[in-house]
Design a protein around this motif. Structure first.
Motif, PDB file in Angstrom:
ATOM      1  N   ARG A   1       0.864  -1.188   0.000  1.00  0.00           N
ATOM      2  CA  ARG A   1       0.000   0.000   0.000  1.00  0.00           C
ATOM      3  C   ARG A   1       0.894   1.230   0.000  1.00  0.00           C
ATOM      4  N   PHE A   2       1.110   1.791  -1.191  1.00  0.00           N
ATOM      5  CA  PHE A   2       2.084   2.855  -1.325  1.00  0.00           C
ATOM      6  C   PHE A   2       1.577   4.214  -0.851  1.00  0.00           C
ATOM      7  N   GLY A   3       0.286   4.458  -0.921  1.00  0.00           N
ATOM      8  CA  GLY A   3      -0.233   5.807  -0.763  1.00  0.00           C
ATOM      9  C   GLY A   3       0.199   6.524   0.483  1.00  0.00           C
ATOM     10  N   GLY A   4       0.190   5.873   1.648  1.00  0.00           N
ATOM     11  CA  GLY A   4       0.472   6.588   2.876  1.00  0.00           C
ATOM     12  C   GLY A   4       1.844   6.330   3.443  1.00  0.00           C
ATOM     13  N   LEU A   5       2.712   5.691   2.697  1.00  0.00           N
ATOM     14  CA  LEU A   5       4.010   5.355   3.239  1.00  0.00           C
ATOM     15  C   LEU A   5       4.968   6.540   3.165  1.00  0.00           C
ATOM     16  N   LYS A   6       5.814   6.655   4.207  1.00  0.00           N
ATOM     17  CA  LYS A   6       6.711   7.804   4.277  1.00  0.00           C
ATOM     18  C   LYS A   6       7.730   7.804   3.152  1.00  0.00           C
ATOM     19  N   GLN A   7       8.053   6.620   2.575  1.00  0.00           N
ATOM     20  CA  GLN A   7       9.030   6.585   1.497  1.00  0.00           C
ATOM     21  C   GLN A   7       8.562   7.352   0.273  1.00  0.00           C
ATOM     22  N   LEU A   8       7.243   7.497   0.115  1.00  0.00           N
ATOM     23  CA  LEU A   8       6.708   8.193  -1.054  1.00  0.00           C
ATOM     24  C   LEU A   8       6.099   9.545  -0.700  1.00  0.00           C
ATOM     25  N   GLU A   9       6.348  10.012   0.502  1.00  0.00           N
ATOM     26  CA  GLU A   9       5.866  11.333   0.890  1.00  0.00           C
ATOM     27  C   GLU A   9       6.656  12.400   0.129  1.00  0.00           C
ATOM     28  N   PRO A  10       5.975  13.347  -0.533  1.00  0.00           N
ATOM     29  CA  PRO A  10       6.704  14.416  -1.226  1.00  0.00           C
ATOM     30  C   PRO A  10       7.354  15.365  -0.224  1.00  0.00           C
ATOM     31  N   VAL A  11       8.631  15.647  -0.428  1.00  0.00           N
ATOM     32  CA  VAL A  11       9.343  16.580   0.447  1.00  0.00           C
ATOM     33  C   VAL A  11      10.001  17.699  -0.356  1.00  0.00           C
ATOM     34  N   GLY A  12      10.073  17.545  -1.690  1.00  0.00           N
ATOM     35  CA  GLY A  12      10.657  18.570  -2.543  1.00  0.00           C
ATOM     36  C   GLY A  12       9.586  19.438  -3.168  1.00  0.00           C
ATOM     37  N   PRO A  13       9.957  20.585  -3.722  1.00  0.00           N
ATOM     38  CA  PRO A  13       8.973  21.524  -4.280  1.00  0.00           C
ATOM     39  C   PRO A  13       8.244  21.001  -5.508  1.00  0.00           C
ATOM     40  N   ASP A  14       8.800  20.015  -6.221  1.00  0.00           N
ATOM     41  CA  ASP A  14       8.139  19.447  -7.389  1.00  0.00           C
ATOM     42  C   ASP A  14       7.636  18.039  -7.088  1.00  0.00           C
ATOM     43  N   GLY A  15       7.359  17.783  -5.812  1.00  0.00           N
ATOM     44  CA  GLY A  15       6.835  16.488  -5.400  1.00  0.00           C
ATOM     45  C   GLY A  15       7.892  15.414  -5.214  1.00  0.00           C
TER      46      GLY A  15
ATOM     47  N   THR B   1      11.518  10.241  11.098  1.00  0.00           N
ATOM     48  CA  THR B   1      11.316   9.313  12.205  1.00  0.00           C
ATOM     49  C   THR B   1       9.954   9.555  12.844  1.00  0.00           C
ATOM     50  N   TYR B   2       9.609  10.815  13.019  1.00  0.00           N
ATOM     51  CA  TYR B   2       8.317  11.214  13.567  1.00  0.00           C
ATOM     52  C   TYR B   2       7.573  12.028  12.511  1.00  0.00           C
ATOM     53  N   LYS B   3       6.242  11.985  12.567  1.00  0.00           N
ATOM     54  CA  LYS B   3       5.466  12.683  11.535  1.00  0.00           C
ATOM     55  C   LYS B   3       5.770  14.169  11.518  1.00  0.00           C
ATOM     56  N   GLU B   4       6.166  14.710  12.675  1.00  0.00           N
ATOM     57  CA  GLU B   4       6.487  16.133  12.729  1.00  0.00           C
ATOM     58  C   GLU B   4       7.789  16.465  12.009  1.00  0.00           C
ATOM     59  N   ASP B   5       8.595  15.432  11.709  1.00  0.00           N
ATOM     60  CA  ASP B   5       9.874  15.662  11.042  1.00  0.00           C
ATOM     61  C   ASP B   5       9.700  16.103   9.591  1.00  0.00           C
ATOM     62  N   LYS B   6       8.571  15.775   8.977  1.00  0.00           N
ATOM     63  CA  LYS B   6       8.411  16.044   7.546  1.00  0.00           C
ATOM     64  C   LYS B   6       8.576  17.526   7.228  1.00  0.00           C
ATOM     65  N   ALA B   7       7.961  18.394   8.016  1.00  0.00           N
ATOM     66  CA  ALA B   7       8.043  19.830   7.744  1.00  0.00           C
ATOM     67  C   ALA B   7       9.487  20.315   7.825  1.00  0.00           C
ATOM     68  N   LEU B   8      10.249  19.784   8.782  1.00  0.00           N
ATOM     69  CA  LEU B   8      11.647  20.184   8.921  1.00  0.00           C
ATOM     70  C   LEU B   8      12.473  19.683   7.744  1.00  0.00           C
ATOM     71  N   VAL B   9      12.204  18.468   7.277  1.00  0.00           N
ATOM     72  CA  VAL B   9      12.902  17.942   6.108  1.00  0.00           C
ATOM     73  C   VAL B   9      12.626  18.826   4.891  1.00  0.00           C
ATOM     74  N   GLN B  10      11.378  19.227   4.725  1.00  0.00           N
ATOM     75  CA  GLN B  10      11.025  20.107   3.611  1.00  0.00           C
ATOM     76  C   GLN B  10      11.778  21.432   3.690  1.00  0.00           C
ATOM     77  N   GLN B  11      11.881  21.980   4.904  1.00  0.00           N
ATOM     78  CA  GLN B  11      12.590  23.244   5.082  1.00  0.00           C
ATOM     79  C   GLN B  11      14.071  23.101   4.748  1.00  0.00           C
TER      80      GLN B  11
END
Length: 311
Positions: free
Chosen positions: A20-34, A280-290
């Motif tokens: 189930r790929f949709g919600g996995l962190k490996q496929l979460e967009p973190v860059g400006p072009d997805g 590691t934590y869901k809150e990390d995503k915003a920091l990775v994007q930054q």
């Protein structure tokens, strides 16, 4: 550029991505072009001279993985697949009826033996390592080396912590001549709230302090195909002792550590000042994007990896 005859390949451990790929962190967009974290890893590998990637996946997710992940990289480099299956065991061993958990990262790398054709880098699918790690590892792998000569990229502990909770890290003991002596796992590591460095919450109570400059392993390895016979031999030992345990795992760092202690491997420690990113934590995503945005603004990456390659 590394000559074609000794160009290292990249092995990406992705069997844990599931079906189930949709919600996995490996496929979460973190860059400006997805872009995903894995997109940046393969882009960095490409810039370092890697021309072939081997994804280690499960056979049951092959079709979905090819469509949603693998095919997007075919314009960049040659894409191959290896399959980590519970039944892929040495002769004489079978899967216990209650076993559902994968056999671990050592088993995942062993699965790549059928697809790897050259010296190779090994990374996790969901870690951002930075361009320098790929550069120094491909340069190291391009040089001749004796049997059992491997390498790992070490990050500074302070560059691998989460601001949102504790993490587990393998702290490396390094010899004066730059070789790995052993990896010691520490859990409960977090940013020091009172200043620089890190602290570890001890199970018996209290804390242990670290400078933050300690080298740690983040599963970025460099091997040659001579690793595979050793991996299989030690898998036999693992299965003989732990094969009936439903959750026991054959971990790659543990295997390498055992080989070092037995005098069968010498591991060069390659250091990078780059910051490791991970969710590691869901809150990390915003920091990775930054942080990725800051790297783009500094000119380390294009605003769109896909448009950059299309030029």
């Amino acid at each position: 550029m590394i000559p074609d005859m000794v160009t290292p390949e990249l092995v990406v451990m992705a069997a844990g991505m599931g079906s189930r790929f949709g919600g996995l962190k490996q496929l979460e967009p973190v860059g400006p072009d997805g872009e995903t974290v894995m997109d940046y890893a393969l882009y960095d590998a490409l810039r370092a001279g890697v021309k072939r990637v081997v994804f280690v996946i499960r056979k049951d997710i092959e079709a979905a993985f090819r469509e949603q992940v693998g095919n997007r990289y075919e314009p960049w480099m040659e894409v191959a697949y290896a399959f980590q299956e519970l039944t892929d065991l040495p002769a004489g061993f079978t899967v216990p009826a209650e076993r559902t958990k994968p056999w671990g990262t050592g088993h995942a790398v062993l699965a790549a033996r059928t697809a790897v054709t050259a010296p190779f880098l090994v990374i996790n699918a969901d870690d951002f390592y930075g361009a320098e790690a790929f550069r120094i590892m491909t340069e190291w792998l391009a040089k001749p080396a004796p049997t059992g000569a491997f390498a790992m990229v070490a990050f500074r502990l302070e560059n691998t912590l989460s601001e949102h909770g504790s993490v587990a890290r393998g702290l490396c003991e390094v010899t004066p001549d730059g070789h790995l002596a052993r990896v010691v796992e520490h859990v409960g590591l977090m940013c020091n709230p009172d200043g620089p460095g890190a602290v570890e919450e001890l199970p018996e109570g209290g804390t242990r302090h670290f400078s933050g400059l300690e080298p740690v392993s983040m599963n970025f390895w460099g091997f040659r195909p001579d690793l595979f016979p050793a991996l299989e031999a030690r898998l036999r030992d693992f299965l003989a002792n732990w094969g009936q345990h439903p959750k026991a795992e054959y971990f790659l760092p543990s295997v390498v550590d055992q080989m070092i202690q037995d005098g069968q491997a010498q591991v060069s420690v390659l250091n990078t000042p780059d910051r490791w990113f991970g969710v590691t934590y869901k809150e990390d995503k915003a920091l990775v994007q930054q942080r990725i945005r800051a790297l783009i603004d500094a000119g380390a990456y294009p605003a769109s990896l896909w448009n950059e390659h299309a030029r």
